[in-house]
Design a protein around this motif. Sequence first.
Motif, PDB file in Angstrom:
ATOM      1  N   ILE A 285      46.117  38.241  29.127  1.00  0.00           N
ATOM      2  CA  ILE A 285      46.676  38.153  30.489  1.00  0.00           C
ATOM      3  C   ILE A 285      45.527  37.857  31.453  1.00  0.00           C
TER       4      ILE A 285
ATOM      5  N   ILE B 231      38.293  31.900  31.721  1.00  0.00           N
ATOM      6  CA  ILE B 231      38.724  33.246  31.335  1.00  0.00           C
ATOM      7  C   ILE B 231      39.736  33.223  30.181  1.00  0.00           C
TER       8      ILE B 231
ATOM      9  N   GLY C 136      56.044  36.024  36.002  1.00  0.00           N
ATOM     10  CA  GLY C 136      55.406  37.035  36.838  1.00  0.00           C
ATOM     11  C   GLY C 136      54.764  38.140  36.018  1.00  0.00           C
TER      12      GLY C 136
ATOM     13  N   GLU D 139      38.886  43.903  32.252  1.00  0.00           N
ATOM     14  CA  GLU D 139      37.804  43.378  33.088  1.00  0.00           C
ATOM     15  C   GLU D 139      38.355  43.290  34.494  1.00  0.00           C
ATOM     16  N   LEU D 140      37.854  44.143  35.408  1.00  0.00           N
ATOM     17  CA  LEU D 140      38.547  44.312  36.686  1.00  0.00           C
ATOM     18  C   LEU D 140      37.668  43.928  37.870  1.00  0.00           C
TER      19      LEU D 140
HETATM   20  P1  NAD Z   1      46.067  40.466  39.356  1.00  0.00           P
HETATM   21  O1  NAD Z   1      45.654  41.778  38.794  1.00  0.00           O
HETATM   22  O2  NAD Z   1      47.020  40.442  40.469  1.00  0.00           O
HETATM   23  O3  NAD Z   1      46.711  39.576  38.188  1.00  0.00           O
HETATM   24  C1  NAD Z   1      46.055  39.292  36.989  1.00  0.00           C
HETATM   25  C2  NAD Z   1      47.094  38.945  35.932  1.00  0.00           C
HETATM   26  O4  NAD Z   1      47.883  40.090  35.632  1.00  0.00           O
HETATM   27  C3  NAD Z   1      48.069  37.855  36.366  1.00  0.00           C
HETATM   28  O5  NAD Z   1      48.344  37.006  35.267  1.00  0.00           O
HETATM   29  C4  NAD Z   1      49.288  38.673  36.746  1.00  0.00           C
HETATM   30  O6  NAD Z   1      50.481  37.938  36.668  1.00  0.00           O
HETATM   31  C5  NAD Z   1      49.254  39.787  35.721  1.00  0.00           C
HETATM   32  N1  NAD Z   1      50.000  41.008  36.088  1.00  0.00           N
HETATM   33  C6  NAD Z   1      50.344  41.443  37.329  1.00  0.00           C
HETATM   34  N2  NAD Z   1      51.031  42.602  37.248  1.00  0.00           N
HETATM   35  C7  NAD Z   1      51.109  42.931  35.940  1.00  0.00           C
HETATM   36  C8  NAD Z   1      51.685  44.036  35.221  1.00  0.00           C
HETATM   37  N3  NAD Z   1      52.308  45.033  35.839  1.00  0.00           N
HETATM   38  N4  NAD Z   1      51.574  44.049  33.868  1.00  0.00           N
HETATM   39  C9  NAD Z   1      50.924  43.063  33.229  1.00  0.00           C
HETATM   40  N5  NAD Z   1      50.374  42.002  33.851  1.00  0.00           N
HETATM   41  C10 NAD Z   1      50.454  41.927  35.195  1.00  0.00           C
HETATM   42  O7  NAD Z   1      44.706  39.712  39.728  1.00  0.00           O
HETATM   43  P2  NAD Z   1      44.538  38.262  40.405  1.00  0.00           P
HETATM   44  O8  NAD Z   1      44.936  38.356  41.839  1.00  0.00           O
HETATM   45  O9  NAD Z   1      45.139  37.219  39.559  1.00  0.00           O
HETATM   46  O10 NAD Z   1      42.945  38.106  40.303  1.00  0.00           O
HETATM   47  C11 NAD Z   1      42.066  38.715  41.194  1.00  0.00           C
HETATM   48  C12 NAD Z   1      41.501  40.006  40.615  1.00  0.00           C
HETATM   49  O11 NAD Z   1      40.967  39.780  39.325  1.00  0.00           O
HETATM   50  C13 NAD Z   1      40.346  40.552  41.407  1.00  0.00           C
HETATM   51  O12 NAD Z   1      40.467  41.947  41.534  1.00  0.00           O
HETATM   52  C14 NAD Z   1      39.119  40.215  40.577  1.00  0.00           C
HETATM   53  O13 NAD Z   1      38.011  41.029  40.786  1.00  0.00           O
HETATM   54  C15 NAD Z   1      39.655  40.322  39.212  1.00  0.00           C
HETATM   55  N6  NAD Z   1      38.859  39.535  38.265  1.00  0.00           N
HETATM   56  C16 NAD Z   1      38.054  40.206  37.404  1.00  0.00           C
HETATM   57  C17 NAD Z   1      37.260  39.519  36.501  1.00  0.00           C
HETATM   58  C18 NAD Z   1      36.353  40.247  35.552  1.00  0.00           C
HETATM   59  O14 NAD Z   1      36.009  39.686  34.519  1.00  0.00           O
HETATM   60  N7  NAD Z   1      35.942  41.470  35.834  1.00  0.00           N
HETATM   61  C19 NAD Z   1      37.308  38.121  36.487  1.00  0.00           C
HETATM   62  C20 NAD Z   1      38.149  37.464  37.390  1.00  0.00           C
HETATM   63  C21 NAD Z   1      38.932  38.191  38.265  1.00  0.00           C
END
Ligand code: NAD
Length: 499
Positions: free
Chosen positions: A148, A157, A207, A250-251
């Motif tokens: 995901i 990624i 979604g 990875e957050l």
């Molecule tokens: P997000 O957490 O909103 O979404 C990430 C993914 O998770 C998307 O595909 C989304 O559809 C899915 N998702 C959302 N709700 C879910 C649920 N309840 N269950 C399962 N999957 C779900 O993040 P975003 O807005 O796409 O990206 C930005 C965030 O990602 C920032 O916080 C950033 O720091 C982080 N990020 C971290 C890294 C890392 O490697 N540490 C890299 C890139 C981005």
Amino acid sequence: MPQQFRNFINGKWIEAKSGRTFENRNPAHWNEVIGLFPKSGPEDVADAVRAARAAFEKWRLVPAPARGDMLRKIGDLLVKSKEEIAREMTREMGKVLTETRGDVQEGIDTAYYAATEGRRLFGHTVPSELPDKFAMAIRIPVGVAGIITPWNFPMAIPTWGIFPAILSGNTVVFKPASDTPKTAVRLVEIMMEAGIPEGVVNLIFGGGGEVGNAIVSHPDVDLVLFTGSTEIGKQILRDGSSTLKRISLELGGKNAQIVMDDADLDLALDGILWGAFGTTGQRCTATSRLILHEKIYDPFMTMLVDRTRKLRLGDGLLQGSEVGPCINEGQRKIVDSYVTIGKAEGARLRCGGSIASGGELANGWFYEPTIFDGVLPSMRIAREEIFGPVLSVLKTNSLDDAVTILNDTVYGLSSSMYTRDVNNAFRAIRDIKAGITYINVPTIGAEAHLPFGGVKQTGNGHREGGWAVYDFFTEWKSVYIDYSGRLQRAQIDNYESGS
Ligand code: NAD
Ligand code: MN
């Protein structure tokens, strides 16, 4: 009529069972629809997991070097399509072309690394405590992997997850972010062209709450690799606990760059501009805090504000654009609300601070590169991830104080220090709490063959990248082979004499 795309399950492109779709648009020209993508649900995920489970029983038996050969082919095909994919990616998510080229290159690097790993996947052989007995530990695949991903690195990624997953013999259900589904289609097309068998990689659009959650909750998904926000990461850990899945998170980050008084200031300036405003600040590793030594504070701020004002916003496909738009309207609103918060907290706005709407920019989600100084560690703009072109500047008077400020966050992804003093550098490397520390390099720029990830609330202890990610995608199996021809009881027969 915009082009309509489909899910990919068991080697076939098919519509979502709901028959519904969502739009993918260009954040630099919001009226431009790139395509319609299926709005899937748990029933589509169930089909994908079934396909992945069936494919796993064959894929796990394909020798790893042969799987590696397919990954080499994937790398070759990505090289051939690099420019075309980069252009499509800029259209779909906005960052400038040089950066989307880098994004594809990271996928290429990850493919070639995985190809060579096919001839390693090292285990251990160790002596047994008993005579005529052989002992070893080998890596075995785990099963079905849910991948995901977020939208900010639409190629890199997903490849960090999918390539090591399949090289290790797992099969995949892949859910990309809804802002960047097109790049995911290209990636899957290339994997199929390279000969990855049907069912090994399945792609489901939709979604997070519907598709993402269905993957995490599915009892037949063995592991989940998630990259995204800390909030959703915590949710996934909870949702995955009922089936005791292996989960890699990875957050977020609140990364800082320290500039000491002995630093090469021009170098540090180039670094902070790239770290803070590259990808419009929308990187997990973006520099969102700058910690400046008081002795160089004023001259450095003057140089920084001057250069930041000159950054050219624009459509990433146009020559000369340096900073693209925010990914969507919601993200731009979040950025703008943090500017309001920063002002209310008493930080000083030095440049930017507004929606950019002149000329062509009015058609996209552009925001001016923004700098606050006079920021205190207690302010929200110094503590919360903004994920946009906003930099908070804090003042320090010593190395220890700078490191204390840098560490004063719940996150621990990337960090940077500019100094010409080797003693400062090594103390920072020792004392900074982060998964990545750069010296005389900005907080961004990870290379595919090193472990990638963070400490504290940036993750849960796993690493992507390099050799480390293969620990996530494999299980250890310990194997004992006794060729003595008799029952030998470990811990007993070899100590029986009472010695
Ligand atoms: P997000 O957490 O909103 O979404 C990430 C993914 O998770 C998307 O595909 C989304 O559809 C899915 N998702 C959302 N709700 C879910 C649920 N309840 N269950 C399962 N999957 C779900 O993040 P975003 O807005 O796409 O990206 C930005 C965030 O990602 C920032 O916080 C950033 O720091 C982080 N990020 C971290 C890294 C890392 O490697 N540490 C890299 C890139 C981005
Ligand atoms: Mn888009």
